[in-house]
Design a protein around this motif. Sequence first.
Motif, PDB file in Angstrom:
ATOM      1  N   UNK A  80     -59.412 -26.143  23.794  1.00  0.00           N
ATOM      2  CA  UNK A  80     -58.311 -26.963  24.311  1.00  0.00           C
ATOM      3  C   UNK A  80     -57.510 -26.207  25.370  1.00  0.00           C
ATOM      4  N   UNK A  81     -57.298 -24.908  25.152  1.00  0.00           N
ATOM      5  CA  UNK A  81     -56.599 -24.103  26.149  1.00  0.00           C
ATOM      6  C   UNK A  81     -57.434 -23.991  27.422  1.00  0.00           C
ATOM      7  N   UNK A  82     -58.749 -23.867  27.283  1.00  0.00           N
ATOM      8  CA  UNK A  82     -59.622 -23.866  28.455  1.00  0.00           C
ATOM      9  C   UNK A  82     -59.378 -25.112  29.299  1.00  0.00           C
ATOM     10  N   UNK A  83     -59.146 -26.239  28.637  1.00  0.00           N
ATOM     11  CA  UNK A  83     -58.988 -27.508  29.344  1.00  0.00           C
ATOM     12  C   UNK A  83     -57.568 -27.717  29.870  1.00  0.00           C
ATOM     13  N   UNK A  96     -49.231 -11.714  29.926  1.00  0.00           N
ATOM     14  CA  UNK A  96     -49.391 -13.047  30.527  1.00  0.00           C
ATOM     15  C   UNK A  96     -48.628 -14.122  29.762  1.00  0.00           C
ATOM     16  N   UNK A  97     -48.208 -15.132  30.511  1.00  0.00           N
ATOM     17  CA  UNK A  97     -47.574 -16.304  29.903  1.00  0.00           C
ATOM     18  C   UNK A  97     -48.613 -17.411  29.797  1.00  0.00           C
ATOM     19  N   UNK A  98     -48.727 -17.995  28.629  1.00  0.00           N
ATOM     20  CA  UNK A  98     -49.700 -19.052  28.374  1.00  0.00           C
ATOM     21  C   UNK A  98     -48.954 -20.362  28.177  1.00  0.00           C
ATOM     22  N   UNK A  99     -49.370 -21.402  28.897  1.00  0.00           N
ATOM     23  CA  UNK A  99     -48.702 -22.701  28.838  1.00  0.00           C
ATOM     24  C   UNK A  99     -49.712 -23.801  28.562  1.00  0.00           C
ATOM     25  N   UNK A 100     -49.361 -24.704  27.679  1.00  0.00           N
ATOM     26  CA  UNK A 100     -50.156 -25.904  27.418  1.00  0.00           C
ATOM     27  C   UNK A 100     -49.344 -27.115  27.860  1.00  0.00           C
ATOM     28  N   UNK A 101     -49.961 -28.001  28.651  1.00  0.00           N
ATOM     29  CA  UNK A 101     -49.255 -29.175  29.163  1.00  0.00           C
ATOM     30  C   UNK A 101     -50.093 -30.425  28.930  1.00  0.00           C
ATOM     31  N   UNK A 128     -47.012 -37.107  27.329  1.00  0.00           N
ATOM     32  CA  UNK A 128     -46.191 -37.328  26.127  1.00  0.00           C
ATOM     33  C   UNK A 128     -46.901 -38.069  24.993  1.00  0.00           C
ATOM     34  N   UNK A 129     -47.859 -38.926  25.327  1.00  0.00           N
ATOM     35  CA  UNK A 129     -48.552 -39.662  24.270  1.00  0.00           C
ATOM     36  C   UNK A 129     -49.410 -38.737  23.401  1.00  0.00           C
ATOM     37  N   UNK A 130     -49.647 -37.515  23.902  1.00  0.00           N
ATOM     38  CA  UNK A 130     -50.428 -36.536  23.142  1.00  0.00           C
ATOM     39  C   UNK A 130     -49.544 -35.461  22.522  1.00  0.00           C
ATOM     40  N   UNK A 131     -48.287 -35.784  22.307  1.00  0.00           N
ATOM     41  CA  UNK A 131     -47.347 -34.803  21.768  1.00  0.00           C
ATOM     42  C   UNK A 131     -47.794 -34.261  20.418  1.00  0.00           C
ATOM     43  N   UNK A 132     -48.473 -35.087  19.644  1.00  0.00           N
ATOM     44  CA  UNK A 132     -48.882 -34.645  18.312  1.00  0.00           C
ATOM     45  C   UNK A 132     -49.817 -33.444  18.363  1.00  0.00           C
ATOM     46  N   UNK A 133     -50.663 -33.377  19.395  1.00  0.00           N
ATOM     47  CA  UNK A 133     -51.600 -32.252  19.467  1.00  0.00           C
ATOM     48  C   UNK A 133     -50.865 -30.965  19.837  1.00  0.00           C
ATOM     49  N   UNK A 134     -49.802 -31.081  20.653  1.00  0.00           N
ATOM     50  CA  UNK A 134     -48.973 -29.920  20.964  1.00  0.00           C
ATOM     51  C   UNK A 134     -48.263 -29.434  19.702  1.00  0.00           C
ATOM     52  N   UNK A 135     -47.774 -30.369  18.900  1.00  0.00           N
ATOM     53  CA  UNK A 135     -47.092 -30.007  17.659  1.00  0.00           C
ATOM     54  C   UNK A 135     -48.056 -29.305  16.699  1.00  0.00           C
ATOM     55  N   UNK A 139     -50.664 -27.542  17.631  1.00  0.00           N
ATOM     56  CA  UNK A 139     -50.906 -26.213  18.189  1.00  0.00           C
ATOM     57  C   UNK A 139     -49.741 -25.280  17.866  1.00  0.00           C
ATOM     58  N   UNK A 140     -48.520 -25.791  17.959  1.00  0.00           N
ATOM     59  CA  UNK A 140     -47.337 -24.996  17.622  1.00  0.00           C
ATOM     60  C   UNK A 140     -47.394 -24.526  16.171  1.00  0.00           C
TER      61      UNK A 140
END
Length: 221
Positions: free
Chosen positions: A79-82, A97-102, A105-112, A114-115
Amino acid sequence: MSEYFLTKEEIKSIQDEWLAGQSIVNLSKKYKRDKSTISKRVLKDVRHKRDPDLIRRANQINDFAFDTLSNKTFFWIGFIFADGNIHQDKRSDSYAPQITLTVHPQDKDIIEKFCDFISFQGKIRESSYKRGKVSVPFISVSFVSRKIAKVLEYYGATARKSKTLKPKNGIQGNKYFWIGYICGDGSLGSYRVRKGKYTTFSPSIRIVGSYSMCNAFYDYC
């Protein structure tokens, strides 16, 4: 609020917790002292002992989240690759390094999720950017970790990865890595196929990415 209102045991505890990675914000809340007192007075004698990567870190995470390789680990690497970005500060290569996932908003659940995986304790950013005259919303999460960046580099993801991304060291043959990548930069659907006067719908999986990524996925399939 002064350091002199803290006992020697409390001062030692604050210093030990900070050296172990705890943030000044959290220490301020825990010991009910203002951030300036903790930063400028309580920690002044131990600043040189702390890992410089932790000093730059605004949010707490689990640096060891990717150490145990599992289906879940490979999914998040994919997922990070993508949908991930790895930024190396040009001011110094010594900075972690700073790593960011973006994502949308409709995919907020997948960010949560990952957190939860990396035990991220900060805030998820919600904002938007302009694409022409259209405002495009997004949500993102960012963190600093040299250790996690090294894991990603081992498998082929480096800073400015859009042109250099290439899976390696066996991850290109892992099913869960590709599931994670497809969740980020892939699509599943039935696509129209025309043969003469006949039209059929063919189910297929599609991805976007660098030539090396697409070629690796072709070989995997």
